[in-house]
Scaffold this motif. Sequence first.
Motif, PDB file in Angstrom:
ATOM      1  N   GLY A 167       0.815  -1.208   0.000  1.00  0.00           N
ATOM      2  CA  GLY A 167       0.000   0.000   0.000  1.00  0.00           C
ATOM      3  C   GLY A 167       0.850   1.260   0.000  1.00  0.00           C
ATOM      4  N   ALA A 168       1.902   1.258   0.827  1.00  0.00           N
ATOM      5  CA  ALA A 168       2.779   2.420   0.905  1.00  0.00           C
ATOM      6  C   ALA A 168       3.561   2.608  -0.393  1.00  0.00           C
ATOM      7  N   VAL A 169       4.080   1.515  -0.947  1.00  0.00           N
ATOM      8  CA  VAL A 169       4.877   1.608  -2.176  1.00  0.00           C
ATOM      9  C   VAL A 169       4.026   2.078  -3.346  1.00  0.00           C
ATOM     10  N   SER A 170       2.826   1.505  -3.506  1.00  0.00           N
ATOM     11  CA  SER A 170       1.963   1.905  -4.625  1.00  0.00           C
ATOM     12  C   SER A 170       1.567   3.373  -4.507  1.00  0.00           C
ATOM     13  N   ALA A 171       1.346   3.840  -3.283  1.00  0.00           N
ATOM     14  CA  ALA A 171       1.007   5.254  -3.086  1.00  0.00           C
ATOM     15  C   ALA A 171       2.176   6.154  -3.445  1.00  0.00           C
ATOM     16  N   ARG A 172       3.361   5.787  -3.006  1.00  0.00           N
ATOM     17  CA  ARG A 172       4.546   6.587  -3.311  1.00  0.00           C
ATOM     18  C   ARG A 172       4.786   6.653  -4.814  1.00  0.00           C
ATOM     19  N   LEU A 173       4.631   5.534  -5.488  1.00  0.00           N
ATOM     20  CA  LEU A 173       4.839   5.508  -6.934  1.00  0.00           C
ATOM     21  C   LEU A 173       3.796   6.348  -7.661  1.00  0.00           C
ATOM     22  N   GLY A 174       2.607   6.440  -7.075  1.00  0.00           N
ATOM     23  CA  GLY A 174       1.559   7.242  -7.683  1.00  0.00           C
ATOM     24  C   GLY A 174       1.565   8.685  -7.223  1.00  0.00           C
ATOM     25  N   GLY A 175       2.513   9.042  -6.366  1.00  0.00           N
ATOM     26  CA  GLY A 175       2.626  10.412  -5.899  1.00  0.00           C
ATOM     27  C   GLY A 175       1.665  10.771  -4.782  1.00  0.00           C
ATOM     28  N   ALA A 176       1.055   9.772  -4.139  1.00  0.00           N
ATOM     29  CA  ALA A 176       0.102  10.030  -3.052  1.00  0.00           C
ATOM     30  C   ALA A 176       0.777   9.795  -1.697  1.00  0.00           C
ATOM     31  N   LYS A 177       0.059  10.153  -0.630  1.00  0.00           N
ATOM     32  CA  LYS A 177       0.575   9.929   0.714  1.00  0.00           C
ATOM     33  C   LYS A 177       0.536   8.438   1.040  1.00  0.00           C
ATOM     34  N   ALA A 178       1.604   7.949   1.654  1.00  0.00           N
ATOM     35  CA  ALA A 178       1.733   6.516   1.892  1.00  0.00           C
ATOM     36  C   ALA A 178       0.813   6.016   3.010  1.00  0.00           C
ATOM     37  N   ARG A 179       0.682   6.783   4.074  1.00  0.00           N
ATOM     38  CA  ARG A 179      -0.033   6.285   5.253  1.00  0.00           C
ATOM     39  C   ARG A 179      -1.512   5.993   4.974  1.00  0.00           C
TER      40      ARG A 179
END
Length: 247
Positions: free
Chosen positions: A206-218
Motif C-alpha cells: 500500500g505504501a509503495v503503490s502510493a509513493r509511486l503514484g505520488g500520493a501519501k503513503a499512510r
Amino acid sequence: MSDVEAEQESEGTHASEPDQHIGSVSGRLNWLRAGVLGANDGIVSVAGIVVGVAAANVERSALLIAGLAGLLAGAFSMAAGEYVSVSTQRDSEKALLDKERWELNQMPDQELEELAAMYEAKGISPDLARKVAEELTEHDALRAHAETELGIDPDELTSPWNAAIASFVAFTVGALLPMVAILFPPAPARVPVTFAAVIVALLLTGAVSARLGGAKARPAAIRTVIGGALAMLVTYIIGHLLGGISF
C-alpha cells in the motif's frame, strides 16, 4: 553555422533529452506500480482463500490444494484480463496512427497547419510554430503528429503479452506469501501467522503503490490493510461456520 545557431542547436538537443528520460521513467514507474498492485491482489485473494479453508480444515493437503487453485486461477485471470485490456488499447492506438497516416497522405497542407496551430497553442510564436512544424514534418511527420496530437509514440506501443506476463508474475509472487505463511507453522498458529504476515505485506504494498503514484503513503497503506483484513475475517468466519456442516 554561426556560434549562436550552434549554441541553440546544442540547447535544443539537451532540452529534448530530459523529456525523453521523463517519459521513460514515467513508463517504468507505471509498470512498477501495476506490478505492486498485482502482487497486492495475489496476497489478498489467496490469503482469503487459505484462511477460510484453514478455519474449516486443518489438513495441509487441503490448504495446499486450495492455495494453488486460487493462485493459478487468479494469476491466469489477471493475465487474461490484462492481455485483453492492453490489446484493446493497442488496437485503438494503431487505428489512430493509421488514420493519421491517411490524413498526412491525403491532406498534408491541412495537417501542417494543424501541427503549427498546436505548437502555437502551447505558447510558441506563430512564425516559430510554423517553422518547427515544417522541420518536424520533414523529419518524421507521423511521429510529430502522433506525439503532439495523440500522445502516442509509434515505436513504443504497449505489448499485451508483456502486460499479461507481468500481471501473472506479480500475482503469483504476492500469492506465495500467504501460502507459505499458512503451510509451514503448526496448526494452532497458522491463521495468526498468516494474518500477521499479510498485514505487514499489505502495509508495504500500500505504501509503495502510493509513493509511486505520488500520493501519501499512510492513508493508502491503511486502506489496503483494512480491505485485506476484512477479506480474511469474512472468509475465516464463513469457513468456521461451514466447517462443522456435513454435506
